[in-house]
Design an enzyme around this catalytic site. Structure first.
Site, PDB file in Angstrom:
ATOM      1  N   HIS A   1       0.839  -1.207   0.000  1.00 25.93           N
ATOM      2  CA  HIS A   1       0.000   0.000   0.000  1.00 25.93           C
ATOM      3  C   HIS A   1       0.873   1.257   0.000  1.00 25.93           C
ATOM      4  O   HIS A   1       0.637   2.193  -0.774  1.00 25.93           O
ATOM      5  CB  HIS A   1      -0.913  -0.044   1.238  1.00 25.93           C
ATOM      6  CG  HIS A   1      -1.747   1.178   1.433  1.00 25.93           C
ATOM      7  ND1 HIS A   1      -3.058   1.271   1.001  1.00 25.93           N
ATOM      8  CD2 HIS A   1      -1.469   2.368   2.016  1.00 25.93           C
ATOM      9  CE1 HIS A   1      -3.538   2.456   1.311  1.00 25.93           C
ATOM     10  NE2 HIS A   1      -2.594   3.146   1.930  1.00 25.93           N
ATOM     11  N   GLU A   2       1.887   1.270   0.854  1.00 28.87           N
ATOM     12  CA  GLU A   2       2.769   2.436   0.944  1.00 28.87           C
ATOM     13  C   GLU A   2       3.530   2.669  -0.357  1.00 28.87           C
ATOM     14  O   GLU A   2       3.642   3.797  -0.832  1.00 28.87           O
ATOM     15  CB  GLU A   2       3.760   2.252   2.103  1.00 28.87           C
ATOM     16  CG  GLU A   2       3.130   2.390   3.466  1.00 28.87           C
ATOM     17  CD  GLU A   2       2.432   3.714   3.610  1.00 28.87           C
ATOM     18  OE1 GLU A   2       3.055   4.756   3.357  1.00 28.87           O
ATOM     19  OE2 GLU A   2       1.241   3.720   3.955  1.00 28.87           O
TER      20      GLU A   2
ATOM     21  N   HIS B   1       1.388   4.318  -2.904  1.00 36.26           N
ATOM     22  CA  HIS B   1       1.314   5.787  -2.823  1.00 36.26           C
ATOM     23  C   HIS B   1       2.485   6.420  -3.586  1.00 36.26           C
ATOM     24  O   HIS B   1       2.320   7.441  -4.251  1.00 36.26           O
ATOM     25  CB  HIS B   1       1.398   6.244  -1.360  1.00 36.26           C
ATOM     26  CG  HIS B   1       0.097   6.185  -0.606  1.00 36.26           C
ATOM     27  ND1 HIS B   1      -1.046   6.838  -1.017  1.00 36.26           N
ATOM     28  CD2 HIS B   1      -0.239   5.567   0.568  1.00 36.26           C
ATOM     29  CE1 HIS B   1      -2.025   6.620  -0.131  1.00 36.26           C
ATOM     30  NE2 HIS B   1      -1.561   5.847   0.833  1.00 36.26           N
TER      31      HIS B   1
ATOM     32  N   GLU C   1      -6.315   6.717  -1.202  1.00 34.47           N
ATOM     33  CA  GLU C   1      -6.329   5.468  -0.428  1.00 34.47           C
ATOM     34  C   GLU C   1      -6.783   4.289  -1.288  1.00 34.47           C
ATOM     35  O   GLU C   1      -6.187   3.220  -1.257  1.00 34.47           O
ATOM     36  CB  GLU C   1      -7.238   5.619   0.802  1.00 34.47           C
ATOM     37  CG  GLU C   1      -6.586   6.356   1.954  1.00 34.47           C
ATOM     38  CD  GLU C   1      -5.244   5.749   2.326  1.00 34.47           C
ATOM     39  OE1 GLU C   1      -5.223   4.660   2.931  1.00 34.47           O
ATOM     40  OE2 GLU C   1      -4.213   6.342   2.002  1.00 34.47           O
TER      41      GLU C   1
HETATM   42 ZN   LIG Z   1      -2.553   5.112   2.463  1.00 38.42          ZN
END
Ligand SMILES: [Zn+2]
Length: 260
Positions: free
Chosen positions: A119-120, A123, A181
């Site tokens: 997830h990071e 981004h 997100e």
């Molecule tokens: Zn996030």
């Protein structure tokens, strides 16, 4: 050059348009090298301020997972485990990953931590920090913002570090938008699956994070990466595709065994 192509290119130059890995139009004003420079500086600041973990099992666990995931993205990534009981992890432009020991203690297995790291990294791959700074009237302050990271308590420095997603360290939280997100969730899910981690564990992870952040202390990670009602639904919807990536990875021998 055909006239239509010229018009498209020209209007893109005017509006600084870009396209994210999921095909979303983005306003990107600053250069990737400026963002990389900011990420490097911010990471250096953190390394100077925060103790690193001396637990070699934790460090090896995190590096094992991060290497498998970043193998899918390419590039050299620096990975640091910080001695900090808060549930947090982050990735910065310039290929930097930080994981707190509190999060390592929370996860049940490699797949859950892979979900957070994926997830990071999502981004970063989708240039969300650049988009955040570009949206916040960085147009006239772009250059000032780059150097402001070196002074994170100044107003401009706070804008810079909060746009990078690590402002909580300096008392200012800028939550990622729901769009960001969702995008990081989908990119992260595909990344972890392609690396051979079980994508279904991402759902367990987010439920666990939600539970853990209902404690007395407001949790840094869930403040900057707000959960939303549709998160689990979106992950579930995308799961069949991620499972295909997971099965492909397994069939070619990508079966990481990272233990803590
Ligand atoms: Zn996030």
């Amino acid at each position: 050059m055909p006239y239509k192509l010229f018009v498209v290119l020209f209007s893109c130059l005017l509006t600084a348009c870009a396209t994210s890995p999921t095909g979303r139009s983005q306003f990107i004003y600053m250069s990737d090298s400026e963002l990389d420079q900011m990420g490097l500086q911010a990471f250096d600041n953190l390394k100077a301020e925060k103790p690193q973990s001396k637990n070699s099992q934790y460090t090896n666990f995190v590096i094992c997972i991060a290497e498998a995931i970043t193998h899918e993205t390419g590039g050299d990534w620096e990975v640091i485990v910080f001695e900090d009981d808060s549930l947090n992890a982050f990735a910065l432009p310039g290929n930097k990953i930080g994981v707190h020991t509190g999060l390592i203690k929370l996860v049940d297995n490699q797949d859950q931590l892979a979900a957070v790291i994926g997830h990071e990294v999502g981004h970063v791959l989708a240039r969300h920090s650049n988009e955040r700074m570009s949206q916040k009237a960085a147009v006239s302050q772009g250059i000032g913002l780059v150097s402001a990271v070196g002074n994170p308590t100044s107003p401009l420095g706070q804008l810079a570090v909060s746009s990078l997603g690590i402002g909580a360290q300096y008392g200012i939280i800028l939550p990622f938008s729901r769009t960001h997100e969702s995008e990081a969730d989908i990119i992260g899910l595909d990344l972890m699956a392609k690396a051979g981690f079980d994508p279904r564990q991402s759902i367990n992870l987010w439920q666990k994070m939600d539970q853990a952040s209902k404690g007395q202390q407001p949790d840094e990670f869930m403040s900057t990466h707000p959960s939303h009602d549709t998160r689990i639904n979106e992950l579930s919807e995308h799961m069949p595709k991620a499972m295909q990536f997971y099965q492909q990875a397994q069939s070619i021998g990508k079966t990481p065994h990272c233990t803590k």
